[in-house]
Design an enzyme around this catalytic site. Structure first.
Site, PDB file in Angstrom:
ATOM      1  N   THR A  20     -86.196  42.416 -84.695  1.00  0.00           N
ATOM      2  CA  THR A  20     -87.271  42.408 -85.687  1.00  0.00           C
ATOM      3  C   THR A  20     -87.018  41.396 -86.786  1.00  0.00           C
ATOM      4  O   THR A  20     -87.943  40.703 -87.236  1.00  0.00           O
ATOM      5  CB  THR A  20     -87.411  43.815 -86.296  1.00  0.00           C
ATOM      6  OG1 THR A  20     -87.657  44.755 -85.250  1.00  0.00           O
ATOM      7  CG2 THR A  20     -88.555  43.863 -87.288  1.00  0.00           C
TER       8      THR A  20
ATOM      9  N   HIS B 167     -91.643  59.192 -42.725  1.00  0.00           N
ATOM     10  CA  HIS B 167     -91.711  60.656 -42.803  1.00  0.00           C
ATOM     11  C   HIS B 167     -90.349  61.266 -43.124  1.00  0.00           C
ATOM     12  O   HIS B 167     -90.126  62.444 -42.875  1.00  0.00           O
ATOM     13  CB  HIS B 167     -92.245  61.245 -41.484  1.00  0.00           C
ATOM     14  CG  HIS B 167     -93.586  60.723 -41.119  1.00  0.00           C
ATOM     15  ND1 HIS B 167     -93.761  59.721 -40.192  1.00  0.00           N
ATOM     16  CD2 HIS B 167     -94.816  61.054 -41.580  1.00  0.00           C
ATOM     17  CE1 HIS B 167     -95.053  59.457 -40.081  1.00  0.00           C
ATOM     18  NE2 HIS B 167     -95.719  60.241 -40.903  1.00  0.00           N
TER      19      HIS B 167
ATOM     20  N   HIS C 119     -98.492  59.550 -47.985  1.00  0.00           N
ATOM     21  CA  HIS C 119     -98.350  58.098 -47.890  1.00  0.00           C
ATOM     22  C   HIS C 119     -99.274  57.373 -48.870  1.00  0.00           C
ATOM     23  O   HIS C 119     -99.533  56.182 -48.707  1.00  0.00           O
ATOM     24  CB  HIS C 119     -98.671  57.634 -46.464  1.00  0.00           C
ATOM     25  CG  HIS C 119     -97.903  58.368 -45.417  1.00  0.00           C
ATOM     26  ND1 HIS C 119     -96.529  58.367 -45.370  1.00  0.00           N
ATOM     27  CD2 HIS C 119     -98.316  59.162 -44.386  1.00  0.00           C
ATOM     28  CE1 HIS C 119     -96.121  59.098 -44.354  1.00  0.00           C
ATOM     29  NE2 HIS C 119     -97.187  59.608 -43.731  1.00  0.00           N
TER      30      HIS C 119
ATOM     31  N   GLY D  68     -81.113  44.578 -94.635  1.00  0.00           N
ATOM     32  CA  GLY D  68     -82.089  43.493 -94.654  1.00  0.00           C
ATOM     33  C   GLY D  68     -82.433  43.040 -96.060  1.00  0.00           C
ATOM     34  O   GLY D  68     -82.570  41.841 -96.341  1.00  0.00           O
TER      35      GLY D  68
ATOM     36  N   ASP E 154    -100.873  62.070 -34.186  1.00  0.00           N
ATOM     37  CA  ASP E 154    -102.094  61.325 -34.513  1.00  0.00           C
ATOM     38  C   ASP E 154    -102.821  60.885 -33.252  1.00  0.00           C
ATOM     39  O   ASP E 154    -104.057  60.997 -33.151  1.00  0.00           O
ATOM     40  CB  ASP E 154    -101.749  60.111 -35.375  1.00  0.00           C
ATOM     41  CG  ASP E 154    -101.326  60.487 -36.782  1.00  0.00           C
ATOM     42  OD1 ASP E 154    -101.644  61.613 -37.214  1.00  0.00           O
ATOM     43  OD2 ASP E 154    -100.673  59.669 -37.457  1.00  0.00           O
TER      44      ASP E 154
END
Length: 595
Positions: free
Chosen positions: A455, A226, A65, A572, A118
């Protein structure tokens, strides 16, 4: 079909131990007990001094976790975190070792998520510690709002709301409160928070196969952490709809999971389950806040968004809502050195975020004040003729540029350049101050920046803005031919500086650099400006054509083989030569300029 899950691990049986080793190497304020592999306890590196006069706060549970719970160990939050194996409650001996390590005369609070393993293991450890003389209290957190309120002996599961309880308990302990007082603050907080989760995928345990329980286009509502099935499976919906459903479930008056009613103040926690990008979590947060405010009538005082209590690599999120008051907000805002508690969230939130107005340009002339002059000067006429010819040349060349670029790039050079040219042509008719050369060049850059992507768009914007700045330094009303030549040179240098290219890289500079050199040379030799401009435009065309023999060293063409590059010139460079040549020819045809 289920498949073996891919993990960046070594031994599946050693992942928790190796996680802890990496964690303490990363954060100087954390340490671990030397008891591997049975005892996996992360604690504050200053535990010896911290335990003297403060209540210790311990939490923990099965691993998987992360960052819970070890990532929340630190001054102002947890004193220690007990780590079990993946999705397995830690052993009693490990919990007891953690209690012994950090508990002083003030005692210890155990914050435990409501899972049977737990509760049993932390409970037995607490009893054993008490028999050894330690003062220990326990608070069970069950903030799950997906299951019916009554669920036999199991009850509501402990989810991400536990993190908020841990923070409040740690902050309360840091103020010097007694054990009973810290426990009371934690218990009160646990009763004010509700959580519900949504998953798009099932988590994969280390060394095991990936479950295909959830089919395509499906999501699971009310899941645990879980990998266990959720309360319901539904078709995937837009996150705004999902958030609305989760909030309705948490705040439902029928189940009364949390004592929150319209007019209350709340804290919101959006928790990623392990594989959800931050972008998606923020989108969920952005939809949850106005829904809480407008649909549920709540004041949202704090928002925490991130991964706090995950489920390995599960995709999805949970939402926790906690009723807030000044005391809770002070505890949440209190300083902590826990490495995974979010920073930058403290302080009162405004009821609504109003966008900051766009800052105005530092230019002396605002966009609104720029307009086409009613009568053009001689310089204004020249600019208009040159600009119009240049952009029309680019528009006419669009298909050729796309074809060339399709062989050596992504095939959109012509379309991109055409968008910029069209915008320039339209804007020139409306607001270009053609009698002011510097401002006009700057506005060309603004037109390009607005519509041209990629660009080429940013490079031409830099080109124009650099020329504009240089021309503005001229105090005379008209720009001389030598100043135009200097502006061209400055613009080329700016493009080279920021773009990284230079002569021979197979770019637009391979047309402009020779053009600039010839222009300077012919003007210095005494040629009239029109002739110098024409000769430099021929150099631009020759430079563009020469790119067929160059190996690209910039842009996407740099990934293309030399054999393919040799079949076409650089698009270009050809575009730059085209507009430059067209502008020179237009001026020649209309005027013979003399200095």
């Amino acid at each position: 079909m289920a498949s073996q899950g891919k993990k960046l691990i070594n031994d599946p049986n050693a992942v928790v131990t190796e996680f802890i080793e990496g964690l303490v190497e990363t954060y100087p304020g954390l340490q671990y007990l030397d008891g591997f592999p049975e005892v996996k306890v992360v604690l504050r590196a200053d535990y010896a001094s911290a335990m003297l006069d403060k209540v210790a706060v311990i939490s923990g549970g099965g691993s998987g976790h992360e960052p819970a719970h070890a990532g929340f160990v630190g001054e102002g939050m947890l004193s220690a975190a007990i780590c079990g194996e993946v999705f397995t409650s830690p052993q009693v001996d490990a919990i007891l070792s953690g209690i012994r390590a950090v508990t002083g005369l003030m005692g210890c609070l155990l914050v435990v998520t409501n899972y049977t393993g737990d509760r049993l293991n932390f409970g037995l450890a607490a009893e054993q510690a008490r028999s050894e003389g330690y003062k220990v209290e326990t608070v069970i957190v069950g903030d799950d709002c997906a299951l019916p309120p009554l669920r036999g002996t199991a009850g509501r599961r402990g989810l991400a709301g536990t993190i908020l309880v841990n923070k409040i308990a740690g902050a309360a302990a840091a103020t010097g409160l007694s054990l009973d007082e810290v426990a009371a603050e934690a218990k009160r907080a646990s009763e004010m928070v509700g959580t519900m989760g949504v998953a798009l995928s099932v988590c994969t345990l280390p060394g095991q196969v990936t479950s295909d329980r959830l089919g395509p286009g499906k999501m699971e509502l009310g899941l645990g952490i879980h990998g266990e099935p959720g309360a319901a499976v539904a078709d995937l919906q837009p996150v705004e709809v999902v958030v609305s459903h989760v909030l309705q479930e948490i705040l439902s008056p029928d189940t009364n999971y949390v004592p929150i009613t319209p007019g209350n103040r709340v804290v919101l926690l959006i928790n990623g389950l392990g594989a959800t990008p931050a972008m998606e979590l923020m989108i969920a947060a952005g939809k949850a806040v106005p829904q809480l405010q407008l649909e549920h009538g709540l004041a949202v005082d704090r928002v925490y968004t991130g991964s706090f209590m995950t489920s390995l690599d599960m995709a999805g999120f949970s939402i926790s809502i906690m009723k807030a008051d000044e005391a809770i907000l002070q505890y949440l805002d209190a300083a902590t050195k826990a490495p995974h508690w979010p920073v930058g969230v403290n302080g009162n939130r405004p009821p609504a975020k109003i966008p900051v107005p766009l800052p105005l340009s530092h230019s002396a002339k605002s966009y609104e004040s720029l307009s086409r002059p009613q009568q053009l000067s001689e310089q204004g006429c020249l600019l208009e003729v040159a600009i119009e010819a240049a952009v029309i040349a680019i528009i006419d060349l669009r298909d050729n540029l796309n074809e060339w670029d399709g062989r050596v790039g992504d095939g959109d050079c012509g379309s991109t350049m055409c968008r910029g040219a069209t915008a320039i042509l339209e804007d020139m008719k409306k607001h270009y101050p053609l009698n002011d050369a510097a401002e006009t060049v700057g506005e060309i850059g603004s037109s390009i920046r607005r519509v041209m992507g990629g660009t080429s768009g940013i490079l031409y914007t830099i080109f124009c803005k650099a020329a504009c700045a240089h021309l503005k330094a001229n105090t005379q009303s008209a720009v001389t031919s030598k100043q135009w030549a200097e502006a061209l040179e400055v613009s080329i240098a700016a493009v080279s500086k920021y773009g990284g290219a230079s002569a021979g890289f197979r770019t637009l500079l391979d047309a402009l650099i020779p053009a600039s050199a010839v222009l300077q040379e012919r003007l210095n030799a005494g040629d009239d400006p029109c002739t110098a401009f024409l000769l430099s435009s021929e150099a631009a065309v020759a430079g563009a054509e020469s790119t067929r023999h160059m190996q690209a060293q910039a842009g996407r063409s740099s990934y293309i083989s030399s054999d393919i590059l040799a079949t076409v010139p650089d698009p270009g460079a050809m575009a730059a030569a085209s507009w430059y040549r067209a502008a020179a020819m237009a001026i020649k045809n209309k005027y013979q300029v003399h200095e």
